[in-house]
Design an enzyme around this catalytic site. Structure first.
Site: not given
Lengths: 127, 209
Positions: A66, A42, A8-10
């Protein structure tokens, strides 16, 4: 056992998905690769490569993503790994797939069965 | 023709431009995306400059490959794999060459485009960086065929890149985060196309030296 990598970006989403899914399937080989090296938002290819390697076996690895660069970074991570057979990026909702995938892999599902599960997840109705 | 020294100067200048235009690129991205393009590109190119002393003695192909690898692992957004692939692919076509001919320069951009297209699964006209790099290369090729010098061709190529950026204002985004906005993306300039135009601006300034 098929390994599961959550991209995920998070970092929090990836780690949260692991927490949530591990509650259902503590034995699953499930690892988070969220956020950048410094914890920022990112996706980080090095993190993803390390995560894949940590759960890799000849049974295969699925990568739950994601969106956007999570897909591209995962593709590049796979290409750059020396051992990269039977690694699949999954196009399905990330949280639901983490939970259903972890349960399924923990009971020894094959890669083929895992892919079916993610198709089911994609069509899954919450109510 | 371009030398290895010019390639290194170009990399440094592109890095300067990403720092200089960080806020502008971020503002453009905030309007239609996740607002990190300027931050990501300047972080990535800053990392390239920090690592440059470790690979600047190598051949042009290795330098471009190392720039690409650094971008891939430090940018964080989609522009990392995209610019990273572009630089790596460009490096692959100039293997063993320290002096680049006109054809080498064209081949580098051509391979960069192929790399971006396959990595991003995108084509021209989807409001992406392809909308500035593709017209720029078309213009460079046409200029060379018409007998222009590579320097003049790059000057015209940069103009075509900015024309491409203007064109992105008129079209709907169908790739990336901006695609969620659908028609609301019309009127906005694409940040990826814009950073790519700055790449050509850097190339132009080196070519004109």
């Amino acid at each position: 056992m098929v390994g599961i990598v959550i991209v995920s970006h998070s970092q929090k989403i990836a780690e949260g998905a692991v927490d949530l899914a591990s509650q259902m399937a503590p034995d699953a080989k499930l690892v988070a690769a969220g956020g950048m090296e410094d914890g920022g938002i990112g996706t980080d290819i090095n993190k993803i490569m390390a995560a894949i390697e940590s759960v890799y076996s000849k049974d295969g690895v699925v990568i739950l993503v994601d969106l956007g660069s999570a897909v591209m970074s995962s593709e590049m991570a796979i290409e750059m790994l020396p051992e990269n057979e039977n690694i699949k990026i999954i196009d399905a909702p990330i949280i639901e797939s983490s939970i259903f995938g972890a349960v399924e892999s923990a009971i020894g599902a094959s890669m083929e069965r895992m892919l079916e599960v993610f198709e089911e997840v994609k069509a899954y109705k919450k109510f | 023709m371009a030398t290895k020294v010019e390639v290194l100067d170009f990399i440094r200048l592109f890095a300067d431009k990403m720092t200089e235009h960080r806020q502008e690129l971020t503002d453009l991205d905030q309007a239609i995306g996740d607002g990190d393009h300027g931050i990501n590109m300047s972080r990535g190119m800053k990392a390239v400059i920090e690592k440059l002393p470790t690979f600047e003695e190598k051949g042009t192909d290795e330098i471009l490959k190392s720039v690409g690898m650094t971008l891939v692992s430090t940018v964080g957004g989609a522009s990392g794999p995209l610019y990273g692939t572009a630089f790596m692919k460009a490096g692959m076509v100039v293997k063993g060459k320290d002096e680049l001919s006109e054809q080498d320069i064209i081949n580098m951009f051509q391979e960069a485009i192929v790399g971006i297209q396959s990595r991003g699964k995108a084509v021209k006209g989807e409001k992406t960086m392809l909308d500035s790099i593709m017209p720029a290369l078309d213009q460079i090729k046409a200029s060379i065929e018409a007998g222009d010098s590579i320097e003049d061709a790059i000057v015209k190529g940069e103009q075509a890149a900015w024309d491409g950026v203007e064109f992105t204002k008129t079209i709907i985004a169908t790739k990336g985060r901006a695609s969620y906005l659908g028609e609301r993306s019309i009127g906005h300039q694409d940040p990826g196309a814009t950073s790519m135009a700055y790449l050509f601006q850097a190339a132009k300034e080196i070519a004109k030296k």
